[in-house]
Design an enzyme around this catalytic site. Structure first.
Site, PDB file in Angstrom:
ATOM      1  N   LYS A 119       0.841  -1.207   0.000  1.00 41.46           N
ATOM      2  CA  LYS A 119       0.000   0.000   0.000  1.00 41.46           C
ATOM      3  C   LYS A 119       0.869   1.249   0.000  1.00 41.46           C
ATOM      4  O   LYS A 119       0.682   2.154  -0.819  1.00 41.46           O
ATOM      5  CB  LYS A 119      -0.932   0.003   1.207  1.00 41.46           C
ATOM      6  CG  LYS A 119      -1.896   1.185   1.206  1.00 41.46           C
ATOM      7  CD  LYS A 119      -2.713   1.244   2.484  1.00 41.46           C
ATOM      8  CE  LYS A 119      -1.968   2.012   3.547  1.00 41.46           C
ATOM      9  NZ  LYS A 119      -2.811   2.373   4.708  1.00 41.46           N
ATOM     10  N   ASP A 138      -6.307   0.945   0.440  1.00 43.41           N
ATOM     11  CA  ASP A 138      -6.542   1.145   1.864  1.00 43.41           C
ATOM     12  C   ASP A 138      -7.945   0.632   2.201  1.00 43.41           C
ATOM     13  O   ASP A 138      -8.638   0.076   1.352  1.00 43.41           O
ATOM     14  CB  ASP A 138      -6.358   2.611   2.242  1.00 43.41           C
ATOM     15  CG  ASP A 138      -7.510   3.483   1.784  1.00 43.41           C
ATOM     16  OD1 ASP A 138      -8.281   3.053   0.893  1.00 43.41           O
ATOM     17  OD2 ASP A 138      -7.666   4.596   2.310  1.00 43.41           O
TER      18      ASP A 138
END
Length: 208
Positions: A119, A138
């Site tokens: 991420k 996310d």
């Protein structure tokens, strides 16, 4: 699916023309640090903490040489402060030792850095280097894309990333991820979604 994605992109781009990262930073390593602090913490909280941190340690070198206990003290309110402080100092040391003091620009290099997962790496690649196909999965992105049928509903970030990369235009992937976060904060909140005000309601199978 292509038409659906194009329609969702148009709506989000019109509503959020400026798809910018909510985290405040002046240097590449500051974004890396801010993203690490944002894990299990709000961007707003991180933006309250980082100004004092970056004033106390104004250079990459100063953070790399910092006493971890002092970093812990400064980032305590972001949660998981011991792990985050250690990762921040070690990451800055690695940037100096292995990458010439710069945040590297490839996924392989980024994943070597303490505290950097996919991420974080995707966000850095998209925001710092404009790498096409950078998909930041996310919690907002995973939840909302499942609702919209852009993924199969998986809760696993890497699977969601693969599925979204297959359907999003590469040059719009990073902007889409920033916009979906803004959308998740304004309209599609996890506990109290404003379904009656949702501009994407026609594409949502969970509309209340």
């Amino acid at each position: 699916m292509k038409e659906k994605v194009e329609a969702i992109l148009r709506i989000l781009e019109a509503r959020y023309p400026d798809a910018l990262c909510a985290l405040h930073y002046a240097h590449d390593y500051e974004l890396m640090i801010a993203v690490r602090l944002s894990a299990q913490c709000t961007d707003a909280r991180v933006n309250l903490v980082t100004p004092a941190l970056f004033r106390a340690y104004p250079t990459l070198q100063s953070i790399a040489q910092a006493d971890i206990s002092d970093i812990e003290r400064m980032v305590h309110s972001c949660g998981f402060y011991k792990h985050k402080a250690r990762d921040i100092v070690l990451a800055c040391q690695m940037l100096l030792a292995d990458y010439g003091g710069k945040v590297p620009g490839t996924m392989e290099e980024l994943l070597r850095i303490p505290g950097v997962g996919r991420k974080t790496a995707n966000l850095l690649l998209g925001d710092l280097y404009g790498v096409p196909g950078s998909v930041v999965c996310d919690t907002h992105c995973i939840r909302i894309c499942g609702r919209l049928g852009l993924t199969d509903g998986t809760k696993e970030p890497e699977k969601a990333e693969i599925q979204l990369r297959a359907i999003l235009p590469p040059e719009k992937s990073a902007g889409f991820c920033h916009r979906i976060v803004l959308f998740g904060r304004e309209i599609c909140m996890a506990r109290t979604p404003r379904c009656g005000d949702c501009p994407l309601g026609a594409y949502c199978s969970f509309r209340e």
